[in-house]
Design an enzyme around this catalytic site. Sequence first.
Site: not given
Length: 408
Positions: A102, A185, A331
């Site tokens: 990522q 981000y 997750g």
Amino acid sequence: MKSSSSATSLATAPLSEPLRLGSLTLRNRVFMAALTRNRSVPTNYYQQRAKSAGLIISEGVLITPQGTEWPHAPGIWSREQIAGWKKITDAVHKEGSFIFAQLWHLGRVSHPDAPEQIASGVPVYAPSAIAARGGNFRFLPGEPGYVTPTAIDDPTTLLDLFEQAAINAKNAGFDGVELHGANGYLIQQFLDSTSNKRTDSWGGSVANRARFGLLALQRLIRVFGKDRVGIKLNPTGGYNDMGMPLEETIETYSYFISRADKLGIAYIDLVRYVDMLDPVIDGAKRGTPHDILATYGSLIKHAQVFSNGGFTGEEAAATVKAGQASGIFFGIPWITHPDLAQRLQLGRPLDNEIDFTTLYGKYYAPEAEQRKGYVDYPAADYSDLELKKSSKRLSMGNRVLNLLRRSH
């Protein structure tokens, strides 16, 4: 009332089906999401989870030195980092799984006083000189929050960083790359009108705000090929002071997703609204909750649709069975259950409690201490399956023996 193991395994059966992703064949549809946890230290964390995961996305990998909130966040700009990641990708492949890197640039949510940012010799860059509200740089003195960034003059210099990072990821043995377009981000900062107030070709209209992220995808495709590139998006926003009005959100992401899909990329991961990722800012939640699969799923004609965000095993399986998504990222369950996919397949409970005191590790703690709450969660007990296998083999052996006796 708790369901039996057999009933649970039937309920999650769609997750055990293999999936073709470009030229890769994933052994199941239980994927491991990127999990930033301050632990860029020697461990067998990824290898543990590769034993059952269909696909692993690395923790966010910084494409350039930045003043991140997280010490021990890994990068991929140096030879040493490439060599370190090669050990991990080799270990994942040894266990029969695949791993994408990522690629991550923090943009305005960096801090100029962090050692990494100082070493980089550049300011905190973002689309516009607009500070995100909030921030918590716990390893810096006092209570520093986010600062007003410097608006980048030429965004193509940042695109160059993404392309070089993809080259480095390929040299490190990654099977592909995921563009981090979520959670406030850099990619999302360009896309969101609250953080991008540019008046040039990189801002203003939806098409202009989408330009940076789409060009970043094209740079990654140039390196890996379109069938080895994915993107993670969170249209519901909230985290890191993200979020447009709902109508504008739907217009923006509909445009971006449609154009990204036409590039022929491998997958688009749509993150559902998660309340804990939508902090209260100035007395109100920032995000725009809406049904992302219903809103955007039909726009995706070529890429695989993946989803993420608080799924249970049964809910994930139902989503796959209904054709709303081809696979589901988990997750926190992967943090606490290194054998998560196997547990879901065989109906084992997810009964390891997370240790929140060690979730992110202690900054600059010794390596031995960094392993706590990271690689020490136990796998389930599968001894009963071994007994069943032994019993089945014994039964088969007895039948063969009886046939031999009768023949004599």
